[in-house]
Enzyme design. Structure first.
Site: not given
Ligand code: GRF
Length: 226
Positions: A13, A66, A110, A146
């Protein structure tokens, strides 16, 4: 007007934190109404609680498919009053039903320069390929992984042999700047969609930021406070 948002996480997070921090600093005019995780152990839930933000855990295993899982999330998000959804390290694909519930209002970050290196190992795939530039992308979410229209990208240098972890650290620092910026533009109603093209409406008040630590190229340029 303040944009009420939901943030979906699966892990640490830190992107959620960067959004809450910019809100706390008065730079981002949004309010996190609920943080939703598919994993009860996600540290991001603690980050949310520390800010007094409502949290919810929805476990995929508890739903037959889902669609039911996503319907539960839609229900929670709608009843929180959130009008936009930020996927921030949420390790699942959302269904078309989910996207229809929040049309053009679901964002994702991403850790690569899309369309290169989609998927869950963007940083290490880019490092392993030997690219000289990688970075991060905030985009609208569509039905493919993505893939949706790109709002903002930041590029950083990649160095031979450093590996995905080191490159990923540099990318993450930029993630923490471009995601709140993109949410800010959405909150200001400045993002226009024309097929795959995302247009950013100019703002008289906005001034570009020149700070580039770590060295980066960000487009559209970050505005003051981000
Ligand atoms: C980040 O690198 C984001 O781009 C990817 O997952 C990671 C999450 O990191 N989708 P965090 O949980 O926000 O620290």
């Amino acid at each position: 007007m303040t944009l009420p948002i939901a943030v979906l996480i699966s892990g640490g997070g830190s992107n959620l934190q960067s959004i809450m921090d910019r809100i706390g600093q008065g730079v981002l005019d949004a309010e996190v109404r609920v943080v939703l995780s598919d994993r009860p152990e996600a540290f991001g839930l603690e980050r949310a609680r520390a800010r007094g933000v409502a949290t919810a855990v929805v476990r995929r295993e508890e739903f037959p498919d889902r669609l039911d899982f996503d319907r539960e999330m839609i229900e929670i998000i709608r009843s929180s009053g959130a009008q936009a959804v930020c996927l921030a390290g949420f390790m699942r694909l959302v269904t078309p039903d989910f996207l229809h519930a929040f049309p053009d209002r679901v964002l994702n970050i991403h850790p690569a320069l899309l369309p290169s290196f989609p998927g869950v190992h963007g940083q290490s795939d880019a490092a392993g390929y030997g690219v000289k530039l990688s970075g991060c992308t905030v985009h609208f979410v569509d039905e493919q992984m993505d893939h949706g229209p790109i709002i903002i990208q930041a590029a950083v240098p990649a160095y031979p042999g450093e590996g995905g972890a080191k490159l990923g650290e540099r990318i993450l620092r930029l993630e923490h700047r471009i995601y709140p910026q993109a949410v800010g533009w959405l909150a200001q109603g400045r993002l226009g969609l024309d097929g795959r093209q995302v247009r950013l409406a100019p703002s008289g008040a906005a001034r570009a930021v020149l700070d580039q630590d770590p060295p980066c190229l960000v487009n559209p340029p970050l505005e003051q406070g981000f």
